[in-house]
Design an enzyme around this catalytic site. Structure first.
Site, mmCIF file in Angstrom:
data_model
loop_
_atom_site.group_PDB
_atom_site.id
_atom_site.type_symbol
_atom_site.label_atom_id
_atom_site.label_comp_id
_atom_site.label_asym_id
_atom_site.label_seq_id
_atom_site.Cartn_x
_atom_site.Cartn_y
_atom_site.Cartn_z
ATOM 1 N N THR A 30 57.910 27.527 -34.410
ATOM 2 C CA THR A 30 56.654 26.832 -34.420
ATOM 3 C C THR A 30 55.684 27.829 -35.205
ATOM 4 O O THR A 30 54.531 27.369 -35.615
ATOM 5 C CB THR A 30 56.063 26.753 -33.023
ATOM 6 O OG1 THR A 30 56.427 28.202 -32.454
ATOM 7 C CG2 THR A 30 57.257 25.843 -32.306
ATOM 8 N N ASP A 31 55.918 28.945 -35.394
ATOM 9 C CA ASP A 31 55.060 29.947 -36.175
ATOM 10 C C ASP A 31 54.613 29.591 -37.337
ATOM 11 O O ASP A 31 53.263 29.625 -37.590
ATOM 12 C CB ASP A 31 55.569 31.332 -36.110
ATOM 13 C CG ASP A 31 55.541 32.037 -34.668
ATOM 14 O OD1 ASP A 31 55.142 31.380 -33.702
ATOM 15 O OD2 ASP A 31 56.483 32.951 -34.522
ATOM 16 N N SER A 68 60.882 31.487 -37.694
ATOM 17 C CA SER A 68 59.965 31.000 -38.849
ATOM 18 C C SER A 68 59.001 31.733 -39.611
ATOM 19 O O SER A 68 58.724 31.652 -40.894
ATOM 20 C CB SER A 68 59.184 29.693 -38.252
ATOM 21 O OG SER A 68 58.262 29.984 -37.539
ATOM 22 N N THR A 92 62.768 28.883 -32.136
ATOM 23 C CA THR A 92 62.927 29.131 -30.711
ATOM 24 C C THR A 92 63.837 27.748 -30.126
ATOM 25 O O THR A 92 64.779 27.874 -29.320
ATOM 26 C CB THR A 92 61.711 28.928 -29.897
ATOM 27 O OG1 THR A 92 61.091 30.161 -30.116
ATOM 28 C CG2 THR A 92 62.065 28.788 -28.146
#
Ligand code: ASP
Length: 176
Positions: free
Chosen positions: A88-89, A57, A19
């Site tokens: 972030t995942d 990710s 993101t």
């Protein structure tokens, strides 16, 4: 702080996607890759940027992680600190992988953002600047990969994503 012997401190920033490097897709509901953000003003610091891949990710595989680790090992001797931006995942998986394979003493700070560049609450620049400051701090040397997110510092061995929308999305043992 200036480097022993003088000269600008050297920060390497490695962008991998997520993101923090996306904006809304004009053609649909999702996000589309964009230029990754520049590190906001850091006087006396020379910044080099690198982009071995640019992926959401969940698409990051162990092969990508290994390529990232090799790039870090190559850049580390010529850097005072490194920052990796990441979706972030799976940020915690990459952080743990780097903890297992990296041998460098050079600080490696991972970060990302929960909000994209067109949201007023975009958390990318602040996370990036925090990561840069920690990466260049002399006491961070030799402590292995760390994660900076939402104003907090986490150890790569225990960090985990604990929220799907909050900007302080990570939890775990505090870093040093
Ligand atoms: N889906 C995004 C990713 O992990 C989420 C993010 O970066 O926050 O790439």
């Amino acid at each position: 702080m200036s480097r022993a012997g003088g000269g600008a401190r050297r920060l390497a920033v490695i962008h991998t996607g997520g993101t923090i490097a996306s904006r809304p897709d004009p053609a649909g509901p999702g996000l589309t890759p964009q230029e990754a953000p520049a590190v906001p003003g850091l006087p006396g610091v020379t910044v080099s940027t690198h982009q071995p891949f640019r992926l959401p990710s969940p698409h990051v595989t162990p092969e990508h992680m290994l390529a990232l680790a090799r790039l870090i090992e190559r850049l580390a001797p010529e850097s005072d600190g490194l920052v990796v931006t990441h979706g972030t995942d799976t940020l915690e998986e990459t952080a743990f992988f780097l903890h297992l394979v990296l041998a460098t003493e050079t600080p490696v700070l991972l970060t990302g953002s929960m909000r994209h560049a067109e949201e007023v609450s975009w958390d990318g620049p602040a996370n990036l600047l925090d990561a840069a400051h920690v990466a260049l701090h002399p006491e961070t040397r030799g402590r292995g990969p760390l994660v900076v997110f939402g104003g907090e510092l986490f150890d790569a061995r225990t960090v985990t994503k604990v929220h799907t929308s909050a900007v302080d999305a990570f939890g775990g043992y505090p870093g040093p």
